[in-house]
Design an enzyme around this catalytic site. Structure first.
Site, PDB file in Angstrom:
ATOM      1  N   CYS A  47       5.119  13.594  -6.759  1.00 18.83           N
ATOM      2  CA  CYS A  47       4.327  14.535  -7.532  1.00 18.83           C
ATOM      3  C   CYS A  47       3.096  13.509  -8.107  1.00 18.83           C
ATOM      4  O   CYS A  47       3.508  12.516  -9.071  1.00 18.83           O
ATOM      5  CB  CYS A  47       5.051  15.168  -8.933  1.00 18.83           C
TER       6      CYS A  47
ATOM      7  N   SER B 118      -5.866 -10.948   8.426  1.00 18.29           N
ATOM      8  CA  SER B 118      -6.733 -12.261   7.993  1.00 18.29           C
ATOM      9  C   SER B 118      -6.568 -12.351   6.546  1.00 18.29           C
ATOM     10  O   SER B 118      -7.229 -13.404   5.861  1.00 18.29           O
ATOM     11  CB  SER B 118      -8.202 -12.300   8.715  1.00 18.29           C
TER      12      SER B 118
ATOM     13  N   CYS C  78       5.527  20.345  -7.063  1.00 18.67           N
ATOM     14  CA  CYS C  78       6.700  19.701  -7.943  1.00 18.67           C
ATOM     15  C   CYS C  78       7.676  20.855  -8.363  1.00 18.67           C
ATOM     16  O   CYS C  78       7.193  21.457  -9.195  1.00 18.67           O
ATOM     17  CB  CYS C  78       6.128  18.728  -8.843  1.00 18.67           C
TER      18      CYS C  78
ATOM     19  N   CYS D 236       7.343  19.902 -12.512  1.00 22.38           N
ATOM     20  CA  CYS D 236       5.982  20.184 -13.446  1.00 22.38           C
ATOM     21  C   CYS D 236       5.050  21.382 -12.644  1.00 22.38           C
ATOM     22  O   CYS D 236       4.175  21.596 -13.373  1.00 22.38           O
ATOM     23  CB  CYS D 236       5.246  18.960 -13.941  1.00 22.38           C
TER      24      CYS D 236
ATOM     25  N   HIS E 216       0.625  -1.337   0.068  1.00 20.37           N
ATOM     26  CA  HIS E 216       0.114   0.141   0.039  1.00 20.37           C
ATOM     27  C   HIS E 216       0.854   1.351   0.044  1.00 20.37           C
ATOM     28  O   HIS E 216       0.402   2.449   0.257  1.00 20.37           O
ATOM     29  CB  HIS E 216      -0.971  -0.209   1.216  1.00 20.37           C
TER      30      HIS E 216
END
Length: 365
Positions: free
Chosen positions: A248, A308, A266, A269, A240
């Site tokens: 970015c 689980s 960023c 960009c 995850h």
């Protein structure tokens, strides 16, 4: 009274009182050996060895007090002098002691004794020593035996199914990032700052030890806190993502966490920066998933801690392995996937015990 067997003094001149405790006891065909200990008021221990020798019926024992020869069929006792530290007490543990059958170990000395016996006892007796030193973990003995024989072991970690979902779950989405960026930023900034101050749980130290000692080869985790790496683990697959990293959202450039915390855009960009975690409605990182699947295909043993694996797509993970699967769960869970062994109890304590069994000399006692 002084007892002699074949002309040798067997009594040693020291009487055992009730204040002496049995530290470790073993038995062989012809004798029983006990390392005794006595703790003083200041907490220090003194030690001595006692041996009970089996005297055959056709041998003579001379009782010097009367000068009378008599034949006995009994156990007679001899003892050593007293020593004041553990290192000297270890000198009492002769080779014959290491080859004898274990009978009991004092609860305060189980790990110390296991540190010796796991490396020096006869191979055929090591399981017996393990069971004596860890009497509360018979299922852990099974897991330890599987772990020893496994060439590739994977641990999977994640939040318990009983863990409550966040009441702020709505802010964890791509929609919130795009349309409620201020709330999104405030939430994750607070979470990251709290995380940076938080100390990881001791169970992760034990997992790291198991990895360093070569007992486990990789860790697959549903957590995003980066604590596995903080504790020293190297081969970690974060399904995850991680709150310890930022990038970015538009061009994908990796940036320092400080860029996000300072709410800067960023540098390439000008796009919005975000933590490198999987948000709601996003897919898991495909490369990480592929690598995790490869690890599971190689696994002889997979150990699942507390999670689980019921949520999609984590419920597909065990489909990649043909190895044994073991679940360590805090509470009984009837809806676990099919597995080879389930151990219910304090997961942190059970992993600590497993680490003591597998790598006793890495633990300070």
């Amino acid at each position: 009274m002084i007892l002699k067997y074949n002309g040798k003094n067997l009594s040693g001149g020291i009487n055992v009182t009730k204040s002496w405790e049995e530290i470790v006891k073993v038995k062989a065909v012809d004798k029983e050996s006990v390392l005794l200990g006595k703790q003083s008021d200041d907490g220090n221990w003194r030690y001595k060895m006692q041996e009970k020798l089996k005297v055959k019926a056709d041998q003579e024992i001379t009782i010097e007090k009367t000068g009378t020869n008599a034949t006995f069929h009994q156990m007679t006792t001899r003892q050593t002098g007293i020593v004041n530290d553990w290192e000297k007490a270890l000198a009492f543990l002769e080779a014959s002691f290491l080859e004898a059958e274990p009978v009991s170990v004092h609860s305060s000395f189980r790990l110390k004794i296991w540190q010796i016996m796991s490396g020096q006892a006869k191979e055929s007796l090591k399981l017996n020593w393990q069971q004596i030193c860890f009497p509360d973990g018979p299922q852990l003995a099974i897991l330890a035996s599987w772990l020893r024989s496994s060439k590739h072991t994977v641990i999977i970690t994640g939040p318990s199914t009983n863990q409550k979902k966040s009441t702020e779950e709505k802010i964890l989405s791509v929609d919130a990032f795009n349309n409620k960026n201020k709330e999104f930023h405030n939430y994750y900034s607070k979470k990251i700052k709290e995380l940076n101050r938080e100390r990881y749980a001791s169970i992760l130290d034990d997992i790291s030890v198991l990895e360093k000692e070569g007992h486990i080869q990789s860790i697959i985790t549903e957590y995003t806190n980066g604590f596995h790496q903080d504790s020293g683990s190297k081969n970690v697959y974060e399904l995850h993502g991680s709150l310890k990293k930022c990038h970015c959202h538009f061009c994908g450039r990796t940036v320092h966490q400080r860029v996000f915390l300072d709410n800067r855009n960023c540098p390439d960009c000008g796009g919005n920066v975000r933590p490198s975690v999987v948000l709601l409605s996003e897919k898991l990182p495909i490369e990480t998933w592929k690598k995790a699947a490869i690890e599971l295909r190689k696994a002889d043993l997979v150990i699942v801690l507390d999670t689980s694996l019921q949520m999609n797509p984590s419920n597909k993970l065990l489909g990649y392995t043909n190895g044994k699967t073991v679940f360590l769960q805090t509470e009984k869970n009837e809806s676990l996937p099919k597995n080879d062994l389930t151990i219910v109890g304090d997961v942190s304590n059970n992993i600590k015990l497993l680490t003591q069994i597998m790598s006793p000399n890495t633990i300070e006692v």
